[in-house]
Write a protein that holds these residues in place. Sequence first.
Motif, PDB file in Angstrom:
ATOM      1  N   UNK A  81       0.774  -1.079  -0.177  1.00 42.41           N
ATOM      2  CA  UNK A  81      -0.109  -0.120  -0.257  1.00 42.41           C
ATOM      3  C   UNK A  81       0.976   1.191  -0.046  1.00 42.41           C
ATOM      4  N   UNK A  82       0.302   2.230  -0.520  1.00 40.82           N
ATOM      5  CA  UNK A  82       1.005   3.573  -0.465  1.00 40.82           C
ATOM      6  C   UNK A  82      -0.088   4.835  -0.446  1.00 40.82           C
ATOM      7  N   UNK A  83       0.128   5.923   0.184  1.00 33.19           N
ATOM      8  CA  UNK A  83      -0.391   6.959   0.127  1.00 33.19           C
ATOM      9  C   UNK A  83      -0.145   7.968  -0.913  1.00 33.19           C
ATOM     10  N   UNK A  84      -1.356   8.725  -1.215  1.00 33.25           N
ATOM     11  CA  UNK A  84      -1.139   9.768  -2.407  1.00 33.25           C
ATOM     12  C   UNK A  84      -1.764  11.000  -1.333  1.00 33.25           C
ATOM     13  N   UNK A  85      -0.880  11.975  -1.037  1.00 35.60           N
ATOM     14  CA  UNK A  85      -1.267  13.066  -0.217  1.00 35.60           C
ATOM     15  C   UNK A  85      -1.272  14.375  -1.117  1.00 35.60           C
ATOM     16  N   UNK A  86      -2.225  15.156  -0.796  1.00 37.19           N
ATOM     17  CA  UNK A  86      -2.562  16.580  -1.322  1.00 37.19           C
ATOM     18  C   UNK A  86      -2.603  17.597  -0.351  1.00 37.19           C
ATOM     19  N   UNK A  87      -1.716  18.731  -0.381  1.00 38.04           N
ATOM     20  CA  UNK A  87      -2.054  19.732   0.430  1.00 38.04           C
ATOM     21  C   UNK A  87      -2.610  20.727  -0.395  1.00 38.04           C
ATOM     22  N   UNK A  88      -3.737  21.575   0.024  1.00 38.61           N
ATOM     23  CA  UNK A  88      -4.470  22.599  -0.842  1.00 38.61           C
ATOM     24  C   UNK A  88      -4.467  23.941   0.243  1.00 38.61           C
ATOM     25  N   UNK A  89      -3.582  24.970   0.124  1.00 37.01           N
ATOM     26  CA  UNK A  89      -3.757  26.172   0.700  1.00 37.01           C
ATOM     27  C   UNK A  89      -5.189  26.639   0.537  1.00 37.01           C
ATOM     28  N   UNK A  90      -5.997  26.961   1.729  1.00 34.57           N
ATOM     29  CA  UNK A  90      -7.223  27.540   1.456  1.00 34.57           C
ATOM     30  C   UNK A  90      -7.233  29.024   2.096  1.00 34.57           C
ATOM     31  N   UNK A  91      -6.187  29.304   2.731  1.00 34.67           N
ATOM     32  CA  UNK A  91      -5.963  30.992   3.057  1.00 34.67           C
ATOM     33  C   UNK A  91      -4.571  30.823   3.917  1.00 34.67           C
ATOM     34  N   UNK A  92      -3.914  31.740   4.187  1.00 33.48           N
ATOM     35  CA  UNK A  92      -2.634  31.759   4.793  1.00 33.48           C
ATOM     36  C   UNK A  92      -2.743  30.926   6.113  1.00 33.48           C
ATOM     37  N   UNK A  93      -3.722  30.779   6.773  1.00 33.82           N
ATOM     38  CA  UNK A  93      -4.076  30.194   8.158  1.00 33.82           C
ATOM     39  C   UNK A  93      -4.612  28.764   8.003  1.00 33.82           C
ATOM     40  N   UNK A  94      -5.110  28.468   6.765  1.00 32.96           N
ATOM     41  CA  UNK A  94      -5.825  27.312   6.552  1.00 32.96           C
ATOM     42  C   UNK A  94      -5.280  26.409   5.518  1.00 32.96           C
ATOM     43  N   UNK A  95      -5.071  25.156   5.669  1.00 35.00           N
ATOM     44  CA  UNK A  95      -4.521  24.126   4.681  1.00 35.00           C
ATOM     45  C   UNK A  95      -5.554  23.078   4.567  1.00 35.00           C
TER      46      UNK A  95
ATOM     47  N   UNK B 263       3.636  13.592  10.956  1.00 31.94           N
ATOM     48  CA  UNK B 263       4.565  13.931   9.867  1.00 31.94           C
ATOM     49  C   UNK B 263       3.515  15.006   8.983  1.00 31.94           C
ATOM     50  N   UNK B 264       2.166  14.800   8.985  1.00 28.50           N
ATOM     51  CA  UNK B 264       1.288  15.808   8.056  1.00 28.50           C
ATOM     52  C   UNK B 264       1.252  17.176   9.020  1.00 28.50           C
ATOM     53  N   UNK B 265       1.091  16.816  10.436  1.00 35.23           N
ATOM     54  CA  UNK B 265       0.918  18.230  11.085  1.00 35.23           C
ATOM     55  C   UNK B 265       2.078  18.878  11.107  1.00 35.23           C
ATOM     56  N   UNK B 266       3.325  18.208  11.009  1.00 29.15           N
ATOM     57  CA  UNK B 266       4.412  19.078  10.998  1.00 29.15           C
ATOM     58  C   UNK B 266       4.614  19.867   9.670  1.00 29.15           C
ATOM     59  N   UNK B 267       4.330  18.983   8.542  1.00 27.50           N
ATOM     60  CA  UNK B 267       3.976  19.658   6.974  1.00 27.50           C
ATOM     61  C   UNK B 267       3.149  20.965   7.020  1.00 27.50           C
ATOM     62  N   UNK B 268       2.081  20.836   7.755  1.00 26.23           N
ATOM     63  CA  UNK B 268       1.156  21.925   7.514  1.00 26.23           C
ATOM     64  C   UNK B 268       1.564  23.105   8.275  1.00 26.23           C
ATOM     65  N   UNK B 269       2.372  22.951   9.349  1.00 22.70           N
ATOM     66  CA  UNK B 269       2.944  24.346  10.122  1.00 22.70           C
ATOM     67  C   UNK B 269       3.760  24.818   9.185  1.00 22.70           C
ATOM     68  N   UNK B 270       4.820  24.145   8.699  1.00 22.53           N
ATOM     69  CA  UNK B 270       5.682  24.696   7.613  1.00 22.53           C
ATOM     70  C   UNK B 270       4.818  25.406   6.527  1.00 22.53           C
ATOM     71  N   UNK B 271       3.900  24.773   5.917  1.00 19.57           N
ATOM     72  CA  UNK B 271       3.294  25.142   4.707  1.00 19.57           C
ATOM     73  C   UNK B 271       2.441  26.354   5.079  1.00 19.57           C
ATOM     74  N   UNK B 272       1.845  26.514   6.366  1.00 23.37           N
ATOM     75  CA  UNK B 272       1.024  27.755   6.474  1.00 23.37           C
ATOM     76  C   UNK B 272       1.886  28.924   7.087  1.00 23.37           C
ATOM     77  N   UNK B 273       3.314  28.394   7.380  1.00 21.88           N
ATOM     78  CA  UNK B 273       4.034  29.797   7.737  1.00 21.88           C
ATOM     79  C   UNK B 273       4.462  30.363   6.257  1.00 21.88           C
TER      80      UNK B 273
END
Length: 90
Positions: free
Chosen positions: A1-15, A47-57
């Motif tokens: 199995x493997x994941x496909x992940x997608x991060x979409x910025x909704x606003x500067x403070x929301x992903x 890992x997702x939570x860490x990535x979101x912190x960086x992306x939102x910054x």
Amino acid sequence: FFPIQQFNPGAPERTDYSMWVLTGRQKQPNPATPAILWAQAKGEKSVIDEDIVVLEALQRGLGYGASPAFQGTYETQLRAMARNYLERMS
């Protein structure tokens, strides 16, 4: 199995985040499969939570009204592959 992940910025403070977990067809049922997939998803969460912190910054640094970003050639190919795979699997 493997994941496909997608991060979409909704606003500067929301992903917005989407994750698809794909598996191969099993030759015989494995009763542990749901537990394995659940453990994998829980492991990905930190890992997702860490990535979101960086992306939102990064998004906050861009601010509202910034010019749209263009994806590089490599990222475009990855997204095309992911779309193609999901279409064929569904």
